[in-house]
Scaffold this motif. Structure first.
Motif, short mmCIF file in Angstrom:
data_model
loop_
_atom_site.label_atom_id
_atom_site.label_comp_id
_atom_site.label_asym_id
_atom_site.label_seq_id
_atom_site.Cartn_x
_atom_site.Cartn_y
_atom_site.Cartn_z
N GLU A 152 -46.95 7.27 36.52
CA GLU A 152 -46.44 8.64 36.49
C GLU A 152 -45.06 8.62 35.86
O GLU A 152 -44.26 7.73 36.13
N ALA A 153 -44.80 9.60 35.00
CA ALA A 153 -43.48 9.76 34.39
C ALA A 153 -42.99 11.18 34.66
O ALA A 153 -43.76 12.14 34.56
N ASP A 154 -41.74 11.30 35.01
CA ASP A 154 -41.13 12.60 35.29
C ASP A 154 -40.74 13.27 33.97
O ASP A 154 -40.00 12.69 33.18
N ILE A 155 -41.24 14.47 33.73
CA ILE A 155 -40.89 15.22 32.52
C ILE A 155 -40.17 16.52 32.87
O ILE A 155 -40.15 17.46 32.08
N THR A 156 -39.57 16.56 34.04
CA THR A 156 -38.79 17.73 34.44
C THR A 156 -37.58 17.83 33.52
O THR A 156 -36.90 16.83 33.29
N PRO A 157 -37.29 19.02 32.98
CA PRO A 157 -36.12 19.15 32.11
C PRO A 157 -34.84 18.76 32.84
O PRO A 157 -34.67 19.07 34.01
N ALA B 265 -48.12 10.20 20.21
CA ALA B 265 -48.01 9.57 21.53
C ALA B 265 -49.09 8.50 21.70
O ALA B 265 -48.81 7.41 22.22
N LYS B 266 -50.30 8.79 21.26
CA LYS B 266 -51.38 7.80 21.36
C LYS B 266 -51.08 6.57 20.52
O LYS B 266 -51.31 5.43 20.96
N LEU B 267 -50.57 6.77 19.32
CA LEU B 267 -50.24 5.64 18.46
C LEU B 267 -49.15 4.77 19.08
O LEU B 267 -49.26 3.54 19.09
N ALA B 268 -48.12 5.39 19.63
CA ALA B 268 -47.05 4.64 20.30
C ALA B 268 -47.58 3.89 21.51
O ALA B 268 -47.25 2.71 21.72
N ALA B 269 -48.42 4.52 22.30
CA ALA B 269 -49.01 3.86 23.48
C ALA B 269 -49.93 2.72 23.05
O ALA B 269 -49.95 1.67 23.69
N SER B 270 -50.65 2.89 21.96
CA SER B 270 -51.56 1.86 21.48
C SER B 270 -50.78 0.61 21.06
O SER B 270 -51.21 -0.51 21.33
N ARG B 271 -49.64 0.80 20.42
CA ARG B 271 -48.81 -0.34 20.01
C ARG B 271 -48.37 -1.16 21.22
O ARG B 271 -48.28 -2.38 21.16
N THR B 272 -48.09 -0.50 22.32
CA THR B 272 -47.61 -1.18 23.53
C THR B 272 -48.74 -1.79 24.34
O THR B 272 -48.60 -2.89 24.88
N LEU C 20 -42.14 18.30 37.14
CA LEU C 20 -43.20 18.23 36.14
C LEU C 20 -43.44 16.75 35.85
O LEU C 20 -42.49 15.97 35.78
N CYS C 21 -44.69 16.37 35.68
CA CYS C 21 -45.02 14.95 35.48
C CYS C 21 -46.10 14.77 34.42
O CYS C 21 -46.86 15.69 34.13
N VAL C 22 -46.14 13.57 33.89
CA VAL C 22 -47.30 13.07 33.14
C VAL C 22 -47.88 11.98 34.03
O VAL C 22 -47.16 11.07 34.45
N ARG C 23 -49.15 12.09 34.32
CA ARG C 23 -49.83 11.10 35.15
C ARG C 23 -50.94 10.47 34.32
O ARG C 23 -51.63 11.17 33.57
N ALA C 24 -51.12 9.15 34.48
CA ALA C 24 -52.12 8.47 33.67
C ALA C 24 -52.85 7.41 34.49
O ALA C 24 -52.30 6.87 35.45
N ILE C 25 -54.09 7.16 34.09
CA ILE C 25 -54.85 6.04 34.63
C ILE C 25 -55.40 5.25 33.44
O ILE C 25 -55.67 5.81 32.38
N GLU D 232 -43.10 13.49 24.32
CA GLU D 232 -43.87 12.53 23.54
C GLU D 232 -43.63 11.10 24.02
O GLU D 232 -44.57 10.33 24.23
N ALA D 233 -42.37 10.75 24.23
CA ALA D 233 -42.04 9.40 24.70
C ALA D 233 -42.60 9.16 26.11
O ALA D 233 -43.08 8.06 26.40
N SER D 234 -42.56 10.18 26.95
CA SER D 234 -43.06 10.02 28.32
C SER D 234 -44.57 9.85 28.36
O SER D 234 -45.10 9.08 29.15
N ILE D 235 -45.28 10.56 27.50
CA ILE D 235 -46.74 10.40 27.43
C ILE D 235 -47.06 8.98 26.99
O ILE D 235 -47.92 8.31 27.56
N ALA D 236 -46.38 8.50 25.95
CA ALA D 236 -46.63 7.14 25.45
C ALA D 236 -46.31 6.10 26.51
O ALA D 236 -47.01 5.08 26.63
N GLN D 237 -45.27 6.35 27.28
CA GLN D 237 -44.88 5.42 28.34
C GLN D 237 -45.99 5.28 29.37
O GLN D 237 -46.30 4.22 29.85
#
Length: 140
Positions: free
Chosen positions: A30-35, A90-97, A58-63, A135-140
């Protein structure tokens, strides 16, 4: 006798299957995306609104799921909607990691009307600093 032979064959088949256990792994993040800076526009209300306090995070949550041969990622962001270009970056950045192929990733929005805009919608324009952070938070 036929039943005994079938039962014995089934047990031998199961024994072979048990010798090589299948792998299944799962992880969540989970990443916090609260302004961080207020007031900031929120999207989708036909007229711009600029709240001065945070009433909920506000959050981005991923599995990520991995069966030993295929890995896939699913992310959900607390936002109204997102442009395809942001999702692709965001997908491309996440894929690199992670090494997960972008076509094995799905990103969706919760469709909240209480988040800053990351694309133009119903009288609001994207907030560029927030778009970059999202974008950075989604990739993270």
């Amino acid at each position: 006798m036929r039943f005994v032979v079938l039962a014995l064959a089934a047990l031998l088949a199961l024994r072979g299957a048990c010798a090589a256990p299948r792998v299944f792994r799962a992880g969540a993040a989970e990443a916090d995306i609260t302004p961080k800076v207020l007031p900031i526009a929120i999207s989708g209300n036909f007229f711009p609104a600029y709240p001065t306090k945070v009433r909920g995070r506000l959050c981005v949550r991923a599995i990520v799921l991995d069966d030993g041969s295929t890995r896939l990622a699913i992310a959900v962001a607390d936002t109204l909607m997102m442009p395809r270009e942001l999702l692709d970056r965001a997908k491309l950045a996440a894929s690199r990691t992670t090494g997960i192929a972008p076509d094995r990733m799905m990103i969706s929005a919760t469709h909240t009307h209480s988040a800053p805009p990351v694309m133009g919608a119903l009288g609001t324009d994207p907030v560029s600093e927030y778009v970059a952070m999202m974008e950075a938070s989604i990739a993270q």
